[in-house]
Design a protein around this motif. Sequence first.
Motif, PDB file in Angstrom:
ATOM      1  N   HIS A  80      -4.408   5.742  -4.767  1.00 23.99           N
ATOM      2  CA  HIS A  80      -5.652   4.961  -4.772  1.00 23.99           C
ATOM      3  C   HIS A  80      -5.424   3.612  -4.090  1.00 23.99           C
ATOM      4  CE1 HIS A  80      -7.450   7.861  -7.520  1.00 23.99           C
ATOM      5  NE2 HIS A  80      -6.382   7.769  -8.287  1.00 23.99           N
ATOM      6  N   ARG A  81      -6.502   2.972  -3.665  1.00 22.87           N
ATOM      7  CA  ARG A  81      -6.359   1.683  -2.984  1.00 22.87           C
ATOM      8  C   ARG A  81      -6.701   0.507  -3.882  1.00 22.87           C
ATOM      9  NH1 ARG A  81      -9.330  -1.795   0.756  1.00 22.87           N
ATOM     10  NH2 ARG A  81      -7.864  -2.753   2.239  1.00 22.87           N
ATOM     11  N   THR A 130      -7.419   8.535   4.988  1.00 18.92           N
ATOM     12  CA  THR A 130      -8.502   7.595   4.703  1.00 18.92           C
ATOM     13  C   THR A 130      -9.593   7.760   5.749  1.00 18.92           C
ATOM     14  OG1 THR A 130      -9.112   5.245   4.500  1.00 18.92           O
ATOM     15  CG2 THR A 130      -7.305   5.775   5.998  1.00 18.92           C
ATOM     16  N   LYS A 140       0.812  -1.220   0.000  1.00 20.22           N
ATOM     17  CA  LYS A 140       0.000   0.000   0.000  1.00 20.22           C
ATOM     18  C   LYS A 140       0.845   1.270   0.000  1.00 20.22           C
ATOM     19  CE  LYS A 140      -0.994   0.238   5.007  1.00 20.22           C
ATOM     20  NZ  LYS A 140      -0.217  -0.951   5.449  1.00 20.22           N
ATOM     21  N   TRP A 164      -4.325   7.688  -0.362  1.00 22.42           N
ATOM     22  CA  TRP A 164      -4.099   6.389   0.263  1.00 22.42           C
ATOM     23  C   TRP A 164      -2.607   6.056   0.280  1.00 22.42           C
ATOM     24  CZ3 TRP A 164      -6.234   2.941   3.282  1.00 22.42           C
ATOM     25  CH2 TRP A 164      -5.686   1.660   3.346  1.00 22.42           C
ATOM     26  N   PRO A 165      -2.068   5.527   1.390  1.00 25.72           N
ATOM     27  CA  PRO A 165      -2.722   5.227   2.670  1.00 25.72           C
ATOM     28  C   PRO A 165      -2.489   6.306   3.736  1.00 25.72           C
ATOM     29  CG  PRO A 165      -0.607   4.139   2.615  1.00 25.72           C
ATOM     30  CD  PRO A 165      -0.703   4.939   1.329  1.00 25.72           C
ATOM     31  N   GLY A 212     -12.199   1.094   0.487  1.00 22.69           N
ATOM     32  CA  GLY A 212     -11.424   1.469   1.645  1.00 22.69           C
ATOM     33  C   GLY A 212     -11.013   0.214   2.397  1.00 22.69           C
TER      34      GLY A 212
END
Length: 359
Positions: free
Chosen positions: A203-204, A245, A160, A241-242, A223
């Motif tokens: 982005h996740r 959030t 991440k 991200w991260p 999320g």
Amino acid sequence: MGCLASGGAAMAQASVERVATGLENPWAVAFVPDQRFLVTERAGRLRVVGPDGRIGGPVSGLPPIAAGGQGGLLDVVTDSAFASNRTVYVCFSEPEAGGSGNSTAVLRATLSGDATRLENVRVIFSQRPKVASRAHFGCRIVEARDGTLFITLGDRFSRKEDAQKLDNHLGKVVRIQKDGAVPADNPFVGRAGALPEIWSYGHRNGQGATLGLDGRVWMHEHGAQGGDEINVPQPGRNYGWPVITYGENYGGGKIGDGLTAKDGMEQPLHYWAPSIAPSGMAFLTSDRYGPAWKGNLFVGSLKFGYLDRIVLKDGKVVAEHKLLEDGRARIRDVRQGPDGLLYVLTDESDGKLLRLRPQ
């Protein structure tokens, strides 16, 4: 931006019709002539579904696919000129040659005239680096009005922190030409240490994307525990991200410093808490269901098993209405068909292709 409680609403404008059953964990649906459908099954098969609901044998020509966990055969879209060129774009989990890693990739191919095989198959994008992970592949494909392709890419779960770095494709939205070339006006072209395909970052795991009524690409992303987001990714922007959030770690506890905002990082247009685990995304542009639904955004919920009808005003979410919640099936994809009707896929071992019929 905001977090709204979902308002219940009966399906007054539509009833549900089964088009096909017996699909194994279908992931995406696209439309081809003669009222037929292209459907991906996550296990690694591409199917053609007839207007009578009959499911054809697997379309041949796919490359090796790393099916397992969240990976496999994912999105499929047809080219805007499909009627003349029969071009399709398919997103899949690409195994590492000689290694244990994998990554999200997109191929371009021609669907044969009898729709039984893919021809002229060529991988036009391959996410870097390959990672030994079975999670967070993304991946949705959107053709923009200028003919470029936008692709949402997951952070691969175990990596991440790389979503904040520009030397990789993890946790990014990328923009490419249809042959895989990099558009000259991408925001990081010519920047040292940055991959030129990147459009936005931070982005996740985006499992929904669509072209908005304003011509911009809209997306949503998962999320962690809470904090699913809707974003309209802008060139060169950082979506946090991260570092920021509205979610928290699985089992509780803050992620990083527990921030929800930070200078230089974008706020979501909308977020869900608790998470609905969104998948699939489509704007309704037709008037088949009457004026109340036209212009609404539709998003599937995997976690709660409903279709979310989202009402927007001045670019903001003002109301949500749960549809199909009686079925309690995981909603994987939603698309508007050429007939102006909404089609939905359920993510089950006996997955279904559903059509919403106006009342």
